[in-house]
Design a protein around this motif. Structure first.
Motif, PDB file in Angstrom:
ATOM      1  N   PRO A   8       9.919 -10.073   0.330  1.00 35.14           N
ATOM      2  CA  PRO A   8      10.820  -9.210  -0.448  1.00 35.14           C
ATOM      3  C   PRO A   8      10.989  -9.668  -1.897  1.00 35.14           C
ATOM      4  O   PRO A   8      11.012  -8.835  -2.814  1.00 35.14           O
ATOM      5  N   ASP A   9      11.099 -10.985  -2.124  1.00 35.15           N
ATOM      6  CA  ASP A   9      11.268 -11.486  -3.494  1.00 35.15           C
ATOM      7  C   ASP A   9      10.051 -11.157  -4.351  1.00 35.15           C
ATOM      8  O   ASP A   9      10.170 -10.772  -5.511  1.00 35.15           O
ATOM      9  N   LEU A  10       8.860 -11.286  -3.764  1.00 37.29           N
ATOM     10  CA  LEU A  10       7.633 -11.037  -4.521  1.00 37.29           C
ATOM     11  C   LEU A  10       7.377  -9.546  -4.746  1.00 37.29           C
ATOM     12  O   LEU A  10       6.814  -9.150  -5.774  1.00 37.29           O
ATOM     13  N   SER A  11       7.791  -8.717  -3.810  1.00 32.95           N
ATOM     14  CA  SER A  11       7.449  -7.292  -3.885  1.00 32.95           C
ATOM     15  C   SER A  11       8.001  -6.649  -5.157  1.00 32.95           C
ATOM     16  O   SER A  11       7.417  -5.690  -5.673  1.00 32.95           O
ATOM     17  N   ALA A  12       9.099  -7.186  -5.662  1.00 29.76           N
ATOM     18  CA  ALA A  12       9.682  -6.624  -6.880  1.00 29.76           C
ATOM     19  C   ALA A  12       8.739  -6.774  -8.073  1.00 29.76           C
ATOM     20  O   ALA A  12       8.877  -6.048  -9.064  1.00 29.76           O
ATOM     21  N   GLN A  13       7.779  -7.696  -7.985  1.00 29.00           N
ATOM     22  CA  GLN A  13       6.868  -7.941  -9.104  1.00 29.00           C
ATOM     23  C   GLN A  13       5.593  -7.092  -9.040  1.00 29.00           C
ATOM     24  O   GLN A  13       4.800  -7.120  -9.974  1.00 29.00           O
ATOM     25  N   SER A  14       5.387  -6.351  -7.945  1.00 33.83           N
ATOM     26  CA  SER A  14       4.168  -5.540  -7.877  1.00 33.83           C
ATOM     27  C   SER A  14       4.324  -4.299  -8.750  1.00 33.83           C
ATOM     28  O   SER A  14       5.333  -3.601  -8.700  1.00 33.83           O
TER      29      SER A  14
ATOM     30  N   GLY B  58       0.822  -1.204   0.000  1.00 29.99           N
ATOM     31  CA  GLY B  58       0.000   0.000   0.000  1.00 29.99           C
ATOM     32  C   GLY B  58       0.855   1.252   0.000  1.00 29.99           C
ATOM     33  O   GLY B  58       0.688   2.149  -0.828  1.00 29.99           O
ATOM     34  N   ARG B  59       1.799   1.310   0.935  1.00 29.05           N
ATOM     35  CA  ARG B  59       2.641   2.510   1.029  1.00 29.05           C
ATOM     36  C   ARG B  59       3.831   2.485   0.081  1.00 29.05           C
ATOM     37  O   ARG B  59       4.450   3.535  -0.147  1.00 29.05           O
ATOM     38  N   LYS B  60       4.151   1.300  -0.506  1.00 33.20           N
ATOM     39  CA  LYS B  60       5.140   1.284  -1.581  1.00 33.20           C
ATOM     40  C   LYS B  60       4.615   2.086  -2.778  1.00 33.20           C
ATOM     41  O   LYS B  60       5.342   2.882  -3.377  1.00 33.20           O
ATOM     42  N   HIS B  61       3.329   1.874  -3.070  1.00 35.50           N
ATOM     43  CA  HIS B  61       2.769   2.503  -4.270  1.00 35.50           C
ATOM     44  C   HIS B  61       2.053   3.823  -3.987  1.00 35.50           C
ATOM     45  O   HIS B  61       1.888   4.640  -4.893  1.00 35.50           O
TER      46      HIS B  61
ATOM     47  N   PRO C 160       2.720  11.405   1.925  1.00 31.59           N
ATOM     48  CA  PRO C 160       1.430  11.672   2.579  1.00 31.59           C
ATOM     49  C   PRO C 160       0.211  11.452   1.689  1.00 31.59           C
ATOM     50  O   PRO C 160      -0.814  12.103   1.922  1.00 31.59           O
ATOM     51  N   GLU C 161       0.294  10.539   0.723  1.00 34.54           N
ATOM     52  CA  GLU C 161      -0.893  10.327  -0.114  1.00 34.54           C
ATOM     53  C   GLU C 161      -2.050   9.811   0.730  1.00 34.54           C
ATOM     54  O   GLU C 161      -1.854   8.983   1.621  1.00 34.54           O
ATOM     55  N   ARG C 162      -3.242  10.300   0.434  1.00 34.45           N
ATOM     56  CA  ARG C 162      -4.445   9.858   1.128  1.00 34.45           C
ATOM     57  C   ARG C 162      -4.607   8.356   0.940  1.00 34.45           C
ATOM     58  O   ARG C 162      -4.584   7.861  -0.193  1.00 34.45           O
ATOM     59  N   TYR C 163      -4.777   7.627   2.027  1.00 35.82           N
ATOM     60  CA  TYR C 163      -5.007   6.184   1.929  1.00 35.82           C
ATOM     61  C   TYR C 163      -5.701   5.681   3.187  1.00 35.82           C
ATOM     62  O   TYR C 163      -5.059   5.386   4.183  1.00 35.82           O
TER      63      TYR C 163
END
Length: 267
Positions: free
Chosen positions: A234-240, A198-201, A205-208
Motif C-alpha cells: 500500500p505504501d508503494l502503490s501511491a508512487q505508481s 494493472g487494474r489500478k491503472h 472493463p478495459e482490455r487487459y
DNA sequence: ATGGTGGTCCTACCA
C-alpha cells in the motif's frame, strides 16, 4: 521516474534478441524475467550489458522455470524463496540501492513464477494443482511478515477477475481461472493489502490480457488471459504513475506466449 | 470430447 518491467520470456537464450529489442524500444530501468529456462552460467549477460543493464540477479535451473532481474540501477539480491520446497527456481528478490534508485531506494522487488498447476483443477487427481495452491498459501504466510515497501511481479498463472479472460463462464473449470485459485490468490492479496497495479491503472472493463496460448493464437481467435501481474504494497502503490502491457510483442517473430508489463514510479 | 503449439534436451516433461 523509474520504470520496472516484467516478462515471461519462455527461454531467454532463444529470445535474447527479442529482449534486446524490447529494452531498446521501451527502455525500462529494470526488467524481471520468468521462465529463463537455463542455468546461471548460460544466462546471456552480454546482450543486456551492451544496453546498459549491468546489475543482475539470476536464479536459474536446467531446462525449466528460472527467474532473473537485469537492471540499470544497482541492486542487491536478498532472497530466493522455494515455496514448494522442491528445488524449483521460481523466485528471486532484490533490494534497490541508492542514490540512483531515488525515492525507491530500499524498496524490495520480488520476482516470482507461480506454478501453472497442470490440467485438472483437482488436487486429488492432479498433484500439480495442489502444489500451486500450496505455493500460494506459503506466499500468503510470507506476505504477512513484510515490513518494507515491496513490489511483487511476475507470472502468477491466475486470472482473478471475470474481465481478465476472454470468456469467464467457459473458463470457470479451466486451471488459471477456477474459483478456488481466485479465492486463494485473494487471501494472498488480503494478507498484505496488495494493490493490483494493472487494474489500478487499467480498470475493468478495459482490455487487459497478457497471455495467449500458442495453440490458438495462430487461429487469430484472440483468446487471452491476464496471468501476469504487478502488485504493490500500500505504501508503494501511491508512487505508481502509469502502467501498460506491450501487446505488440505477441506479434513479433518467434514470440513468447506472454507479453511484458511496465509500471512507472515517481522517484 | 478432443486436439491444437512451443522449449528443453534426446525422452519425456513442462507449459
Amino acid at each position: 521516474m523509474i520504470s520496472i518491467a516484467s516478462w515471461n520470456i519462455n527461454s531467454v537464450r532463444l529470445r535474447a534478441g527479442l529482449v534486446a529489442r524490447f529494452l531498446t524500444e521501451e527502455a525500462p530501468d529494470i526488467l524481471c524475467l520468468q521462465e529463463i529456462k537455463c542455468q546461471e552460467p548460460q544466462f546471456p549477460y552480454a546482450a543486456f550489458e551492451a544496453l546498459g543493464y549491468t546489475h543482475f540477479a539470476v536464479h536459474g535451473q536446467k531446462g525449466y522455470h528460472g527467474v532473473a532481474i537485469a537492471s540499470r540501477i544497482p541492486i542487491r539480491e536478498v532472497a530466493r524463496h522455494d515455496w514448494q520446497a522442491n528445488g524449483e527456481a521460481r523466485h528471486v528478490g532484490v533490494e534497490l540501492l541508492g542514490p540512483q534508485a531515488g525515492a525507491l531506494a530500499g524498496m524490495v522487488l520480488e520476482n516470482v513464477y507461480i506454478p501453472a498447476g497442470g490440467d485438472a483443477p483437482d488436487r486429488t487427481i492432479n498433484p500439480k494443482f495442489g502444489q500451486k495452491l500450496d505455493f500460494l498459501e506459503r506466499m500468503t504466510q510470507w506476505a504477512g511478515t513484510l515490513d518494507r515497501p515491496t513490489l511483487i511481479v511476475g507470472d502468477f498463472n491466475v486470472a482473478p477477475l471475470p474481465e481478465d479472460v476472454y470468456d469467464h463462464k467457459a473458463l470457470l473449470k479451466v486451471v488459471s481461472h477456477t474459483p478456488i485459485e481466485v479465492e486463494t490468490l485473494g487471501r494472498f492479496a488480503d494478507a498484505h493489502g496488495w494493490v493490483d497495479l494493472g487494474r489500478k491503472h487499467l480498470p475493468v472493463p478495459e482490455r487487459y490480457w497478457s497471455w495467449w496460448s500458442y495453440r490458438t493464437f495462430w487461429q487469430e481467435k484472440d483468446r487471452g488471459r491476464r496471468l501476469d501481474h504487478m502488485w504493490a504494497s500500500p505504501d508503494l502503490s501511491a508512487q505508481s504513475l502509469s502502467h501498460r502491457f506491450v501487446e505488440e510483442t505477441r506479434r513479433w517473430e518467434g514470440p513468447s506466449d506472454h507479453v511484458p508489463l511496465i509500471t512507472e514510479f515517481a522517484s
